[in-house]
Design an enzyme around this catalytic site. Structure first.
Site, short mmCIF file in Angstrom:
data_model
loop_
_atom_site.label_atom_id
_atom_site.label_comp_id
_atom_site.label_asym_id
_atom_site.label_seq_id
_atom_site.Cartn_x
_atom_site.Cartn_y
_atom_site.Cartn_z
N ASP A 102 17.46 35.93 11.86
CA ASP A 102 18.32 35.08 11.05
C ASP A 102 17.50 34.06 10.24
O ASP A 102 16.45 33.61 10.70
CB ASP A 102 19.29 34.35 11.99
CG ASP A 102 20.24 33.43 11.27
OD1 ASP A 102 21.07 33.94 10.50
OD2 ASP A 102 20.15 32.20 11.48
N GLU A 109 16.39 38.16 7.36
CA GLU A 109 17.39 37.71 6.39
C GLU A 109 16.75 36.73 5.41
O GLU A 109 16.38 35.62 5.80
CB GLU A 109 18.57 37.04 7.10
CG GLU A 109 19.62 36.53 6.12
CD GLU A 109 20.55 35.48 6.72
OE1 GLU A 109 21.70 35.40 6.30
OE2 GLU A 109 20.09 34.73 7.61
#
Length: 665
Positions: A364, A393
């Site tokens: 993330d 990400e």
């Protein structure tokens, strides 16, 4: 079954076995003292034989010279201890190079007095663990927000030690979905045709509110009990694997939740970025405090200006404002430049891969963490598991910004990464934009065509993960104005692209959302049929309307065809400049090695994809594609089963997609 002597972060209380051990050894520890020892366990025979244990207890003496550690393990080499400016923490360094699987004792002494005697397990690695295969172009990833997918065990919805209770009517509250719900629907997922499950974070989020999403982690070694236990997760991965499904863990390196136990007694003064942040102080006195009203001015929130990390002209403070700032007030930002924290995070990621048997990691907010640490983290994971896969990400529409982080990219500043994959936000955003625009010289399909040409900036563009939506984006069906032909174009593009494709749960049954702004709780609505009293059941098909049935069947046919298509999995890509609202691509798998694109080889396995945005009937002349079609006089429609004659022009009766498997003469 792997043995684990410590199942959760160890908390020493009067009822704890460790408390009994401490008492038996005449420890001065009180019944209210806490004790954490992490990692919870480890494995013999790891590629990196070094291990650093973190021990926390307020019973440790302030005078470090009094401390002594004894390791009663066979061939376990004790390499010394380290401390920080907080005397409640002790870091124990071990070399396990020659150690065999065993459980041994760690004794902590203050002078001649024993404080703790702690059992620690070195387990045997599962066969083939190091050679595990990560997710690849052969896979289709299915993203699940666990709280909203299926509630398989309503009895775990509320937990006495968790601050937030279930509130199924609140779009931002906890709804009760769990690991058992996912496990019960594994057969549905197999039938649908997906092969990998990316599940939003399952670790403990003991926050006072808005905890369902999982990104404010309060214990990095414990599953949130409202989802299930560590063993439940292990069982899910095992049963998924038995059905041909891999599991990808959502990892958060940048931040933690404001009620993480660290914030009650930080391991060091530099463990967090901006440790003077009001919420960091509040957390030490009020564990439930996680929503203090703050101004972003000078309080250390991230600027979200991700390009500053790569910008050769950026001011150093601008770089720090992005990397060091808190994501939100309930998510303290970790300082990965602290070497002990860096080691902790690396070991934690490896621990979960080994413990659960994972086939991948989705990381993330990738670029928000320290870039030198990210290089070290990715290198450590890929060194331990050479065939593993990790996708980061990096949420930007700029392919240059995304490309910077991928393994093999030659960057002007010399930065080198071992990260195999990233989420392809640039292509996703252009896909939605191009389908919503009218066709013109510089609008519509041409934007999608030209964005794909930007693959020249990537080290390995085929390893990017392309998606039609995720938990942070509005629903694709809504974004395309609930136009089913455009939806089918978008889904086909994602699933046939020279990428690793990813779907968001519920896309197959046309789940909807608002189209402007962030509406996370609505985007992550309950999957129909996953919860009690659902009038519609997407798993069984009961109550689905005609369009939902059509969409689900469309996805199922396409996914299951893709499972057996070498062309769609690993083939070359050839595309033609869009004309008159029609965009044609080919995916081709060569039968023999050649220097040119396999689509120009007569005997290659070929799939032709025709995207048509025209509402009126169109005729597609095939002479333009003659070099690719040479040797192929007919094709089978993957979606309808019809046989198509390629010796004449193709009739395109309406907007949508044709997917043709070419037949050899």
């Amino acid at each position: 079954m792997i043995r684990h002597s410590l199942l959760f972060a160890l908390v020493l209380t009067a009822s704890s076995p460790l408390y009994a051990l401490a008492q038996a050894s005449h420890s001065p520890v009180s019944s209210t003292a806490s004790l954490h020892l992490e990692p919870l366990s480890w494995w013999a025979g790891m590629h990196n034989p070094k291990l650093q244990l973190m021990l926390h207890s307020d019973a440790l003496p302030a005078d470090a010279t009094l401390l002594k550690v004894e390791i009663a393990g066979q061939d376990v080499v004790f390499e010394g201890i380290e401390q920080t400016d907080n005397p409640h923490y002790l870091f124990i360094n071990l070399d396990l190079r020659q150690a065999k699987p065993q459980t041994f004792d760690i004794r902590i002494l203050a002078g001649d007095k024993q404080l703790f005697q702690l059992p620690f397990t070195l387990a045997a690695r599962a066969d083939g663990s190091r050679e595990r295969q990560g997710f690849s172009n052969k896979d289709v990833i299915y993203l699940i927000t666990p709280d909203r997918f299926a509630n398989g065990n309503p009895s775990n919805d509320n937990q006495a030690d968790m601050l937030e209770h279930a509130a199924p009517e609140n779009s931002d509250g906890r709804h009760g979905g769990d690991i058992e719900g996912i496990r019960q629907q594994l057969d549905y997922l197999v039938k649908l045709g997906v092969t990998q499950l990316w599940i939003n974070p399952l670790l403990e989020n003991n926050q006072a509110q808005y905890s369902y999403h999982g990104y404010a982690i309060t214990n990095l070694y414990r599953l949130d009990p409202r989802f299930g236990s560590n063993q439940d997760y292990q069982r899910l991965v095992t049963e998924a694997k038995q059905r041909g499904l891999g599991v990808i863990k959502d990892v958060v390196l940048n931040h933690i939740g404001s009620n993480h136990w660290w914030l009650k007694d930080l391991p060091s003064s530099d463990w967090l970025n901006y440790p003077q942040h009001p919420d960091a102080k509040n957390a030490t006195t009020s564990p439930a405090a996680s929503s203090t009203s703050l101004s972003s001015t000078n309080l250390g929130f991230t600027s979200h200006r991700r390009t500053t990390v790569q910008d050769p002209y950026a001011d150093m403070q601008d770089k720090r404002d992005f990397v060091d700032g808190w994501f939100v007030d309930s998510m303290p930002d970790l300082n990965q430049r602290n070497p002990k924290l860096a080691t902790y995070l690396i070991q934690n990621s490896i621990w979960w891969v080994e413990y659960a048997g994972l086939s991948g990691i989705r990381e993330d907010t990738y670029s928000y963490a320290d870039k030198a640490f990210l290089a070290r983290w990715s290198k450590a994971l890929m060194a331990e598991y050479p065939h593993f896969n990790i996708v980061g990400e990096e949420w930007t529409a700029n392919p240059i910004t995304v490309a910077y982080w991928q393994k093999g990219k030659i960057n002007a500043d010399g930065y080198s990464s071992d990260l195999p994959s990233l989420m392809d936000f640039p292509l996703y955003e252009k896909l939605v934009e191009s389908l919503n625009e009218p066709e013109g010289w510089d609008t519509g399909f041409i934007k999608l065509y030209e964005m794909l040409a930007n693959d020249v900036v990537y080290a390995t563009p085929s390893q990017l993960v392309l998606f039609e939506g995720n938990h942070d984006t509005n629903r694709i069906y809504s974004l395309l104005k609930e136009n089913l032909p455009l939806y089918q174009i978008a889904l086909t593009y994602v699933l046939t692209a020279k990428r690793i494709p990813q779907l968001f749960y519920g896309t197959e049954v046309l789940m909807t959302s608002p189209t402007e702004g962030r509406h996370d709780g609505v985007v992550r609505s309950n999957f129909p049929g996953g919860f009690a009293n659902s009038k519609v059941n997407g798993f069984s098909g009961k109550g689905l309307n005609a369009k939902q049935q059509q969409a689900q069947a469309f996805i199922r046919i396409l996914l299951n065809y893709r499972k057996h298509s070498a062309a769609l999995q690993t083939g070359d890509l050839l595309h033609f400049v869009p004309q008159n609202g029609i965009y044609v691509q080919f995916r081709c798998a060569a039968k023999h090695a050649a220097a040119d694109n396999a689509c120009y080889q007569a005997d290659a396995d070929k799939v032709m994809v025709i995207y048509n945005k025209n509402d009126q009937a169109q005729t597609l002349e095939l002479s333009r594609f003659s070099k690719v079609l040479a040797g192929n006089t007919s094709a089978n429609s993957v979606l309808t089963g019809d046989k198509i004659n390629l010796n004449q022009s193709l009739a395109l009766p309406n907007a949508g997609v044709m997917l043709l498997e070419l037949n050899h003469q």
